[in-house]
Design a protein around this motif. Structure first.
Motif: not given
Length: 715
Positions: A291-295, A344-345, A347-353
């Motif tokens: 979870f090294s991202t803004p939550f 918010t993320r 990575g590639e999987m988030s960018a692709l939906g």
């Protein structure tokens, strides 16, 4: 803080996973590294990550073809450096006699700075003869998205290019399905004797008593040539940046006995480690590694825990979340206009939906918490300029609460996920099995969670107070709305026969009569009547909830109680802290000191670094709390828990709008005879406070006070 792709139901199911509790973490901004106790990356749950992509998946050191014997390892107290100390096993013959085991000291020293991993490998010959030292690194980069690393299946991936290398560097490249090329480069300060796309071999001649250093760098771009100067310069910058983050705000110091101070220092360092300085201000990322991202929720609660000491976190969190407030309806993202981000993320999987978490809004409580934190921030700082800038966002958030949060139009905030890819449960207990009826049945939606109504109550109250402070209309209507929510909760959630509140209402309005720690969060908001708060407190302090290491998330005897579960009987430090602060709100300071002592005892067994959660087994004399094997460590709201509990125990309340610091009936935890709070900023002024145990009472005195600041000590 879980999500649909990482739900863990029991520790037993994951105990044979990949030993996450053994991983050592470093972080700077959006780059982090998790490695085992030798410093190796082996392609499991470890690696060097940048922006949710694994840039280095394998990096294993061998000496003479074998893994060295570990002496010790750990992360420095300021969280900047990882060091591993090892020694050699017997070395193979190299033109003469082989070197015996234990003559080489091998030190790996590593830090992360400016999106790069810096490492120094130091070899020191303590033997009586010169040694030829053959050693090698095996390495690789899989460019896995963080959700892949966590176990999400992908039917198709992009293309990994064959690694390229020259005399002392290897470059890895990957073109994702999003048509983005991602690159990482691994470089050595000395040219290897042999180098390939997966292995570098070195041979050093090391005279007796001498040492040699090899420097390594890895990052998401073309490599610079590593050397001692670059290592030292960047190490200084990394340490100074961490020092600046650690020194923000006021200081709390305990007695001369160093143990309690070490816990405070470690907790402050963990908050600083996880805090990233974004263009909008400092933001505490939720936790490492997953979870090294803004939550949204985690950032708000961590900022609230630290608010009395360091209001800059709250300002940074509010400003960041305001800029990412939803403007559209999306079932996939669980978004609607005015809603505040959950996660918010990058990575590639988030960018692709492939997963919805690029910018995901599936947290039912975050919007209410956003508004409530704004109110708490204004009261703590008197910074109405920031609040005025946020006012349109606050109005939009309350509009979401009315138009979209109140799904059933019954005055309560409820949730039902918009798509199967989203979270099934959308409060802080967001695992699949965390919300249920007394008989264990899962509720049909939309579900109205108990604590969320408390957050909504606090939000409406905050809007009323802020409107009055800013001279904006709406004070009376928002105050009335808060009282309406209070009445609804007291009428529909209270269970007189249990002397407690139901965890939720299901889609039919039926109470889910499970007895859970969520009621402690309701106390935190001040919604319950004093009599009901007293009854809830009594039960939360009973053996049903108290494990001896803090408050369990679920009372013993409930249908799904399991002390090894994620949310159904484990202990979460932040959950205990919220309950304790709630008790203090109703005058129960000795209970807070008791719980603070229990959490401190737990921290002592976890090397003074509280994990995200641990198992809820009953405390046994002479035994440590039982770890939950895949808990985040460090984790922001676990680290911040001690500071919220200290504020609650000391009875410190700050109203900068009136220039008043109130200390109400302070109580120090057992074994802590004195405590000093220095540098509390109140507007343009400051206050220092000292607390000392005198017999059965704690005495508070003012050591320093600026003009224009009033200190009131009660009790």
């Amino acid at each position: 803080m879980d999500d649909a792709y990482s739900v863990q139901t029991t520790a037993a199911e994951t105990a044979e996973a990949d030993g996450l509790e053994q991983l050592m973490a470093l972080k700077d901004a959006d780059t982090f590294c998790v490695a085992d106790q030798w410093g190796d990356l082996k392609g499991g749950a470890d690696g060097l990550f940048d922006n949710d992509t694994r840039l280095l998946s394998r990096f294993v050191l061998t000496i003479g073809g074998a893994r060295p014997s570990r002496l010790s390892s750990g992360v420095s107290q300021d969280n900047v450096f990882f060091s591993a100390h090892t020694t050699n096993r017997p070395l193979p013959p190299m033109g003469g006699r082989s070197a015996p085991a234990g003559v080489l000291h091998i030190e790996r020293r590593r830090f992360i700075w400016n999106r790069r991993l810096f490492e120094r490998i130091r070899l020191h010959n303590h033997g009586i003869e010169d040694v030829l030292v053959p050693f090698a690194f095996d390495y690789g980069a899989d460019f896995a998205d963080i959700f892949q690393v966590r176990g999400t299946f992908r039917a198709k991936r992009g293309e990994i290019a064959p690694p390229t290398h020259d005399g002392r560097r290897v470059t890895f490249a990957y073109r994702g399905l999003d048509d983005v090329e991602r690159v990482s480069c691994l470089a050595f300060s000395e040219p290897p004797a042999r180098i390939s796309g997966s292995r570098a071999e070195f041979m050093f001649s090391l005279p007796t008593g001498r040492r040699v250093d090899l420097y390594v760098e890895c990052g998401p771009d073309r490599c610079e040539a590593p050397d001692e100067g670059r290592f030292r310069r960047n190490a200084v910058e990394a340490r100074l940046a961490m020092r600046r983050r650690r020194r923000r705000g006021a200081s709390v110091r305990g007695p001369r006995s160093p143990r309690f101070n070490d816990w405070l220092d470690q907790s402050r360092a963990d908050v600083a480690l996880l805090t990233t300085d974004l263009p909008t201000g400092p933001y505490p990322y939720a936790g490492v590694p997953w979870f090294s991202t803004p939550f949204g929720r985690d950032g708000i609660i961590t900022a609230w825990q630290m608010l009395w000491l360091d209001p800059s976190l709250a300002r940074g969190v509010l400003t960041y979340l305001a800029k990412r407030q939803a403007t559209e309806v999306s079932a996939f993202k669980d978004s609607a206009p005015g809603k505040i981000m959950h996660e918010t993320r990058g990575g590639e999987m988030s960018a692709l939906g492939e997963v919805p978490f690029g910018l995901y809004y599936g947290g039912v409580d975050t919007t209410c918490l956003f508004v409530a934190l704004a109110g708490a921030y204004a009261r703590r700082t008197g910074d109405l300029e920031t609040i005025r800038a946020l006012w349109p966002n606050l109005i939009a958030a309350t509009q979401w609460m009315t138009d979209y949060g109140d799904i059933r139009k019954d005055g309560l905030i409820s949730y039902q996920r918009g798509a199967d890819t989203g979270l099934s449960n959308q409060g802080w207990k967001d695992s699949e099995d965390s919300i249920f009826h007394r008989d264990g049945r899962f509720p049909k939606g939309p579900v109205a969670l108990l604590e969320v109504q408390g957050y909504a109550f606090a939000a409406w109250q905050a809007m009323a107070d802020l409107a009055q402070a800013l001279g904006e209309p709406g004070h009376e209507q928002w105050a009335a709305r808060a009282e309406t929510v209070r009445s609804l909760v007291e009428d529909r959630f209270w269970m007189e026969d249990e002397g407690f509140y139901a965890i939720a209402l299901d889609g039919d309005g039926e109470a889910c009569r499970s007895i859970a720690s969520n009621a402690g969060h309701l106390l935190f908001t001040g919604l319950p009547s004093p009599e009901r708060a007293r009854r809830v407190t009594k039960r939360l302090l009973s053996s049903e909830f108290r494990s001896g290491w803090g408050v369990r998330t679920l009372a013993t005897g409930q249908a799904r109680f399991n002390p090894m579960s994620y949310h159904d009987g484990s202990v979460w430090p932040h959950d205990t802290a919220m309950a304790a602060a709630g008790m203090a709100r109703y005058g129960e300071r000795r209970a807070v000191a008791l719980l603070l002592g229990e959490i401190y005892a737990a921290a002592a067994h976890f090397h003074l670094r509280l994990p995200e959660l641990f198992c809820g087994f009953e405390r046994a004399a002479g035994e440590a709390p039982i770890a939950y094997p895949v808990a985040c460590l460090p984790q922001a709201w676990a680290a911040g828990s001690v500071f919220l509990m200290l504020q609650a125990s000391l009875g410190v309340n700050i109203d900068a709008l009136r220039g008043v610091v109130e200390v109400d009936d302070p109580v120090l935890p057992a074994g802590i005879e004195r405590l000093n709070v220095t540098g509390l900023q109140i507007g343009a002024g400051a206050v220092d406070l000292a607390f000392q145990q005198m017999g059965a009472h704690t005495v508070a005195v003012t050591r320093r006070k600026s003009d224009g600041v009033a200190v009131r000590i009660v009790g």
